[in-house]
Scaffold this motif. Structure first.
Motif, PDB file in Angstrom:
ATOM      1  N   ALA A 166       1.627   6.422  23.659  1.00  0.00           N
ATOM      2  CA  ALA A 166       1.810   5.463  24.860  1.00  0.00           C
ATOM      3  C   ALA A 166       0.772   6.001  26.151  1.00  0.00           C
ATOM      4  O   ALA A 166       0.289   5.111  26.648  1.00  0.00           O
ATOM      5  CB  ALA A 166       3.244   5.092  25.022  1.00  0.00           C
ATOM      6  N   VAL A 167       1.064   7.174  26.332  1.00  0.00           N
ATOM      7  CA  VAL A 167       0.435   7.587  27.662  1.00  0.00           C
ATOM      8  C   VAL A 167      -0.916   7.760  27.355  1.00  0.00           C
ATOM      9  O   VAL A 167      -1.804   7.317  28.309  1.00  0.00           O
ATOM     10  CB  VAL A 167       1.169   8.734  28.157  1.00  0.00           C
ATOM     11  N   GLU A 168      -1.494   8.185  26.296  1.00  0.00           N
ATOM     12  CA  GLU A 168      -2.910   8.274  25.962  1.00  0.00           C
ATOM     13  C   GLU A 168      -3.604   7.077  25.848  1.00  0.00           C
ATOM     14  O   GLU A 168      -4.792   6.790  26.066  1.00  0.00           O
ATOM     15  CB  GLU A 168      -3.112   9.122  24.906  1.00  0.00           C
ATOM     16  N   SER A 169      -2.869   5.938  25.691  1.00  0.00           N
ATOM     17  CA  SER A 169      -3.577   4.551  25.622  1.00  0.00           C
ATOM     18  C   SER A 169      -3.041   3.802  27.288  1.00  0.00           C
ATOM     19  O   SER A 169      -3.200   2.662  27.037  1.00  0.00           O
ATOM     20  CB  SER A 169      -3.316   3.709  24.743  1.00  0.00           C
ATOM     21  N   GLY A 170      -2.584   4.374  28.159  1.00  0.00           N
ATOM     22  CA  GLY A 170      -2.581   3.643  29.455  1.00  0.00           C
ATOM     23  C   GLY A 170      -1.008   3.363  29.828  1.00  0.00           C
ATOM     24  O   GLY A 170      -0.936   2.567  30.865  1.00  0.00           O
ATOM     25  N   PHE A 171      -0.224   3.797  29.204  1.00  0.00           N
ATOM     26  CA  PHE A 171       0.957   2.924  29.335  1.00  0.00           C
ATOM     27  C   PHE A 171       2.038   4.244  29.735  1.00  0.00           C
ATOM     28  O   PHE A 171       1.686   5.476  29.714  1.00  0.00           O
ATOM     29  CB  PHE A 171       1.822   2.395  27.847  1.00  0.00           C
ATOM     30  N   ASP A 172       3.312   3.851  30.093  1.00  0.00           N
ATOM     31  CA  ASP A 172       4.295   5.034  30.720  1.00  0.00           C
ATOM     32  C   ASP A 172       5.082   5.366  29.533  1.00  0.00           C
ATOM     33  O   ASP A 172       5.558   6.434  29.529  1.00  0.00           O
ATOM     34  CB  ASP A 172       5.055   4.420  31.884  1.00  0.00           C
ATOM     35  N   GLU A 173       5.534   4.331  28.729  1.00  0.00           N
ATOM     36  CA  GLU A 173       6.628   4.526  27.674  1.00  0.00           C
ATOM     37  C   GLU A 173       6.361   3.676  26.634  1.00  0.00           C
ATOM     38  O   GLU A 173       5.602   2.720  26.445  1.00  0.00           O
ATOM     39  CB  GLU A 173       7.759   4.463  28.496  1.00  0.00           C
ATOM     40  N   ALA A 174       7.081   4.142  25.393  1.00  0.00           N
ATOM     41  CA  ALA A 174       6.771   3.515  24.077  1.00  0.00           C
ATOM     42  C   ALA A 174       8.118   2.710  23.998  1.00  0.00           C
ATOM     43  O   ALA A 174       9.332   3.118  24.029  1.00  0.00           O
ATOM     44  CB  ALA A 174       6.462   4.543  23.126  1.00  0.00           C
ATOM     45  N   ILE A 175       8.074   1.862  23.118  1.00  0.00           N
ATOM     46  CA  ILE A 175       9.254   0.986  22.822  1.00  0.00           C
ATOM     47  C   ILE A 175       9.111   0.886  21.206  1.00  0.00           C
ATOM     48  O   ILE A 175       8.289   0.619  20.573  1.00  0.00           O
ATOM     49  CB  ILE A 175       9.553  -0.546  23.046  1.00  0.00           C
ATOM     50  N   VAL A 215      13.531  -4.483  17.365  1.00  0.00           N
ATOM     51  CA  VAL A 215      13.485  -3.591  18.649  1.00  0.00           C
ATOM     52  C   VAL A 215      14.641  -2.508  18.404  1.00  0.00           C
ATOM     53  O   VAL A 215      15.980  -2.931  18.270  1.00  0.00           O
ATOM     54  CB  VAL A 215      13.785  -4.600  19.772  1.00  0.00           C
ATOM     55  N   CYS A 216      14.385  -1.366  18.667  1.00  0.00           N
ATOM     56  CA  CYS A 216      15.341  -0.286  18.550  1.00  0.00           C
ATOM     57  C   CYS A 216      15.679   0.431  19.899  1.00  0.00           C
ATOM     58  O   CYS A 216      16.560   0.308  20.515  1.00  0.00           O
ATOM     59  CB  CYS A 216      14.719   0.778  17.476  1.00  0.00           C
ATOM     60  N   GLU A 217      14.656   1.325  20.303  1.00  0.00           N
ATOM     61  CA  GLU A 217      14.943   2.000  21.516  1.00  0.00           C
ATOM     62  C   GLU A 217      13.460   2.544  22.109  1.00  0.00           C
ATOM     63  O   GLU A 217      12.524   2.434  21.265  1.00  0.00           O
ATOM     64  CB  GLU A 217      15.736   2.782  21.550  1.00  0.00           C
ATOM     65  N   ALA A 218      13.415   3.367  23.066  1.00  0.00           N
ATOM     66  CA  ALA A 218      12.244   3.894  23.774  1.00  0.00           C
ATOM     67  C   ALA A 218      12.239   5.290  23.217  1.00  0.00           C
ATOM     68  O   ALA A 218      13.188   5.750  22.570  1.00  0.00           O
ATOM     69  CB  ALA A 218      12.361   3.904  25.194  1.00  0.00           C
ATOM     70  N   THR A 219      11.544   6.077  23.511  1.00  0.00           N
ATOM     71  CA  THR A 219      11.476   7.713  23.128  1.00  0.00           C
ATOM     72  C   THR A 219      12.665   8.667  23.603  1.00  0.00           C
ATOM     73  O   THR A 219      12.950   9.483  22.953  1.00  0.00           O
ATOM     74  CB  THR A 219      10.132   8.180  23.536  1.00  0.00           C
ATOM     75  N   GLY A 220      13.264   8.332  24.659  1.00  0.00           N
ATOM     76  CA  GLY A 220      14.664   8.839  24.783  1.00  0.00           C
ATOM     77  C   GLY A 220      15.439   8.019  25.865  1.00  0.00           C
ATOM     78  O   GLY A 220      16.149   8.581  26.509  1.00  0.00           O
TER      79      GLY A 220
END
Ligand code: PLP
Length: 304
Positions: A171-180, A188-193
Motif C-alpha cells: 500500500a505505502v509503496e504504491s502511494g497509499f497510507d493503509e491496506a484493506i 471485506v475483512c480488516e486493515a493491517t492492524g
C-alpha cells in the motif's frame, strides 16, 4: 526513532530496556511462535501522578487466550499484575504503548509448540498518533487475510503478521497510507492492524467474527458506544464495492484509535463524517476518564 520506556520486564524481572536481549537461536524468531498484545496508556490529564490504561482486563484476557494457542499457560491475572508493575516502574510522562509478548524462548530447530520453553516479556514506547486522524487513503490489498481453518486468527500470533507487513508495504509503496484486506471468501475483512467499519444510511456495519477478523477490543468498544448512542449496528459480510459508495468508512484499533478513510483505491469518500467524528470524540473522552458511564473501561494506576 522510537523512544522506548526505560525498563522492560524480561526473564521474570525488570531490567533496563537496552539489556533485554534474546539469543539468535530463539525459536520464536525463526518460526513466528509468539503472540503479542498492545495497549495504550496516558498520564491522567486531571492528575499527572496517575496513569490511565484502556481496557486492561480485556487485553490481558486476549493475550492469555493467544498464549493458549501456543500451548502455554499464562493466566490473565498474572499478565495484569506484571503490566501494573511495569507502569509503576516506568512512570511514563507521555502517551505510550505497552507491548507484552509471550514467546517460545527455547533455542531449537523444528517448528513445534511442545517441548519448547516459553517466556513472557513486556516493553513500552512513547506513542502519539499512529495514523493521521484527519483521514487516510486506503488500497484494496492484493494479499488476503489468512483463514481460521489454517491459523488461530483470534490470537495475535506474530507469524500471521507477515501478511499485514506485505499488505502495508504494498500500500505505502504504491502511494497509499493503509491496506484493506479481503478474506478468502472475497469479503471485506480488516486493515493491517485495524478493524473496519462503514456507515450506510445511518447504520454502522462491520464484518462479524465469522469473517476471519481479529476480535478487536476497539471494535468492541465502538460497537458498544454506537449502540449506546442509539445508532443501529449490523455485523455482516461486506462487499468491496459497498466501501466505495459508503457514507463513511473508518478503521479502528488500539494504536490508530479511530482513523477515518477519505479515499479507497480511486474512489473518494465524503469529507463529512458525523458518525466517525462522534465516536472518535466519545472514545477520546473515555480514554481520558472523562465519561463516568464507561469508568469500568479505564484502569487508574497511581504512581506512588
Ligand atoms: C490484525 C489486527 N486487526 C485488528 C486490530 C485491532 O485490535 P484492537 O482494537 O484490539 O487493538 C489489531 C491490533 O491489535 C490487529 O493487529
Amino acid at each position: 526513532m522510537d523512544t522506548f520506556l526505560k525498563y522492560a520486564y524480561f526473564e521474570h524481572q525488570f531490567i533496563p530496556f537496552e539489556d533485554a536481549k534474546l539469543s539468535v537461536a530463539t525459536h520464536a524468531l525463526h518460526y513466528g511462535t509468539a503472540a503479542f498484545g498492545g495497549l495504550r496508556g496516558i498520564p491522567n490529564p486531571q492528575n499527572p501522578n496517575e496513569i490511565l490504561l484502556f481496557r486492561l482486563e480485556r487485553h490481558c484476557q486476549r493475550l492469555s487466550q493467544s498464549a493458549k494457542f501456543l500451548h502455554h499457560d499464562l493466566p490473565a491475572d498474572k499478565i495484569y499484575q506484571i503490566i501494573i508493575d511495569f507502569v509503576k516502574k516506568n512512570k511514563p510522562n507521555q502517551s505510550f504503548y505497552i507491548r507484552p509478548l509471550v514467546y517460545s524462548s527455547g533455542l531449537g530447530i523444528a517448528p513445534r509448540l511442545h517441548n519448547i520453553e516459553k517466556n513472557f516479556l513486556v516493553y513500552g514506547l512513547e506513542m502519539g498518533e499512529y495514523l493521521s486522524p484527519s483521514g487516510i487513503k486506503c488500497r484494496i490489498s492484493s494479499w488476503y487475510r489468512q483463514e481460521d481453518r489454517s491459523f488461530p486468527l483470534r490470537g495475535k500470533i506474530t507469524g500471521a503478521y507477515i501478511t499485514s507487513a506485505l499488505a502495508k508495504t504494498e500500500a505505502v509503496e504504491s502511494g497509499f497510507d493503509e491496506a484493506i484486506l479481503m478474506n478468502s471468501q472475497g469479503k471485506v475483512c480488516e486493515a493491517t492492524g485495524m478493524n473496519i467499519f462503514m456507515v450506510r444510511n445511518g447504520q454502522i456495519i462491520t464484518p462479524g467474527f465469522e469473517q476471519d477478523i481479529l476480535e478487536g477490543i476497539t471494535r468492541d468498544s465502538v460497537l458498544t458506544l454506537a449502540k449506546d448512542l442509539g445508532i443501529t449496528v449490523v455485523e455482516r459480510p461486506i462487499d468491496k464495492t459497498e466501501l466505495f459508495i459508503a457514507d463513511e468508512v473508518f478503521l479502528c484499533g488500539t494504536a490508530a484509535k479511530i482513523a477515518p478513510v477519505y479515499q479507497i483505491e480511486n474512489f473518494k469518500l465524503s469529507e463529512e463524517r458525523p458518525i466517525a467524528t462522534k465516536l472518535r470524540e466519545k472514545l477520546t473522552a473515555i480514554t481520558q476518564n472523562e465519561d463516568p458511564k464507561y469508568k469500568d473501561w479505564v484502569n487508574v494506576i497511581p504512581l506512588d
